[in-house]
Design a protein around this motif. Sequence first.
Motif, PDB file in Angstrom:
ATOM      1  N   ILE A   1      -6.412  -8.616 -18.621  1.00  0.00           N
ATOM      2  CA  ILE A   1      -5.242  -7.819 -18.241  1.00  0.00           C
ATOM      3  C   ILE A   1      -3.981  -8.657 -18.438  1.00  0.00           C
ATOM      4  O   ILE A   1      -3.932  -9.817 -18.027  1.00  0.00           O
TER       5      ILE A   1
ATOM      6  N   HIS B   1      -0.319  -9.169 -17.218  1.00  0.00           N
ATOM      7  CA  HIS B   1       0.566  -8.843 -16.104  1.00  0.00           C
ATOM      8  C   HIS B   1       2.009  -8.956 -16.569  1.00  0.00           C
ATOM      9  O   HIS B   1       2.368  -9.944 -17.220  1.00  0.00           O
TER      10      HIS B   1
ATOM     11  N   TRP C   1       3.488   1.509 -10.066  1.00  0.00           N
ATOM     12  CA  TRP C   1       3.859   0.117 -10.300  1.00  0.00           C
ATOM     13  C   TRP C   1       5.128  -0.204  -9.556  1.00  0.00           C
ATOM     14  O   TRP C   1       6.032   0.645  -9.527  1.00  0.00           O
TER      15      TRP C   1
ATOM     16  N   THR D   1      -4.165  -0.775 -13.384  1.00  0.00           N
ATOM     17  CA  THR D   1      -4.085  -1.315 -14.739  1.00  0.00           C
ATOM     18  C   THR D   1      -4.205  -0.164 -15.726  1.00  0.00           C
ATOM     19  O   THR D   1      -5.112   0.660 -15.600  1.00  0.00           O
TER      20      THR D   1
ATOM     21  N   GLY E   1      -4.740  -4.000 -21.753  1.00  0.00           N
ATOM     22  CA  GLY E   1      -4.620  -3.636 -20.336  1.00  0.00           C
ATOM     23  C   GLY E   1      -3.338  -4.232 -19.764  1.00  0.00           C
ATOM     24  O   GLY E   1      -3.077  -5.412 -19.937  1.00  0.00           O
ATOM     25  N   LEU E   2      -2.543  -3.408 -19.074  1.00  0.00           N
ATOM     26  CA  LEU E   2      -1.263  -3.860 -18.512  1.00  0.00           C
ATOM     27  C   LEU E   2      -1.175  -3.541 -17.026  1.00  0.00           C
ATOM     28  O   LEU E   2      -1.645  -2.490 -16.579  1.00  0.00           O
ATOM     29  N   ARG E   3      -0.535  -4.461 -16.282  1.00  0.00           N
ATOM     30  CA  ARG E   3      -0.359  -4.208 -14.846  1.00  0.00           C
ATOM     31  C   ARG E   3       0.870  -4.933 -14.325  1.00  0.00           C
ATOM     32  O   ARG E   3       1.123  -6.080 -14.705  1.00  0.00           O
TER      33      ARG E   3
ATOM     34  N   GLU F   1     -10.150  -5.232  -6.659  1.00  0.00           N
ATOM     35  CA  GLU F   1      -9.412  -5.271  -7.916  1.00  0.00           C
ATOM     36  C   GLU F   1      -8.774  -3.913  -8.231  1.00  0.00           C
ATOM     37  O   GLU F   1      -9.212  -2.871  -7.754  1.00  0.00           O
ATOM     38  N   SER F   2      -7.776  -3.976  -9.126  1.00  0.00           N
ATOM     39  CA  SER F   2      -7.007  -2.786  -9.480  1.00  0.00           C
ATOM     40  C   SER F   2      -7.874  -1.680 -10.082  1.00  0.00           C
ATOM     41  O   SER F   2      -8.914  -1.945 -10.696  1.00  0.00           O
TER      42      SER F   2
ATOM     43  N   ILE G   1      -8.667   0.615 -12.975  1.00  0.00           N
ATOM     44  CA  ILE G   1      -8.395   0.538 -14.412  1.00  0.00           C
ATOM     45  C   ILE G   1      -8.485   1.940 -14.994  1.00  0.00           C
ATOM     46  O   ILE G   1      -9.506   2.623 -14.838  1.00  0.00           O
TER      47      ILE G   1
END
Length: 321
Positions: A64, A66, A92, A97, A118-120, A186-187, A189
Amino acid sequence: MSDSQFVSRCTADAMNNAATSLLAGHLVAFPTETVYGLGADASNADAVAKIYLAKGRPADHPLIVHISAMDGIGFWANEIPEYAIALARNFWPGPMTLILQRSEAAGDFITGGQDTVGLRVPDHVVALALLDSAKKIGVHGIAAPSANRFGHVSPTTAEAVLEELSDYLSPEDVILDGGPSQVGVESTIIDCTGSNPHILRPGAITQAMIEEVTGLKVTEAQSEIRVSGSLENHYAPKATVVLDTEPQPGHGYIAMSDTKTPVGVIRLAAPETIEEYARILYAALREGDLQKLVRICVDQPQGDGLAVAICDRLQRASRGR
Ligand code: TXA
Ligand code: MG
């Protein structure tokens, strides 16, 4: 014990130093609201390779990236669907994610050779301060998996990061202490590459929340995307985890606070709410290992929402290492 730098006061200076370390190609472990991450400059292949070494993780598993704010999406991703923008706007910074079509900037060493990234944007003051400082000196994103050895339980404190990784970090690497993670799992996804979103890993952003914000049905479609967190035996402590079974004397026990502890059983956690359950679960599993327990019995929480994420992790933990 490694001599990686353990930073317990995250001042502006400390953040700038950590950002400089990232730019120089070193690793920085940092707190997020979900779990602690082990970060590297997401544009630096050599730095990212150090993450895989420290974790003992196969190199074809994607990481991921960030970012400090939503406006960083366009640097890393292309063809962003409207519903992904809606999700980013609403959740956000937060425990979510998004999987999107990658841009040229997202190298194979980040995506595991896939055409997605993957972005977060994490919701933690220390993480956001680090991301901001890093961005100011030209680091567009921090690639970070959870800061544990591959397959182990994710760390929710800086001490747990040290316990997991001290033997694998170098003196130039940094661990930032931002206190215990507040979400604890965890986030979520979400694959945003199709016409509808679908959940690859459940987390605190739930199916109902996603459907409400996007106005779309979350589909179940099986994707070809690799998610190492979806491997069957993941998130596992050394102790054997047994679900929904009466604990015997000498066993560890995790259950909601309204359940009594049988005589001789070692109670590791008694959360009063689902949120508290998520927050303390990983620390409780670690505590079981510290006490060298052989077996930890866990009553799965009931309900949808966050309970789904907790049950997902518990079922994987129960399949062992
Ligand atoms: O809450 C979190 O997500 C934490 C914190 C540190 O942000 N990070 C985390 O990273 O859990 P990790 O690497 O332990 O798990 C991320 C999962 C992995 O299973 C990985 O395969 C998946 O995200 N992932 C990353 N990029 C992906 C992509 N392009 N396509 C599909 N899955 C991806
Ligand atoms: Mg992980």
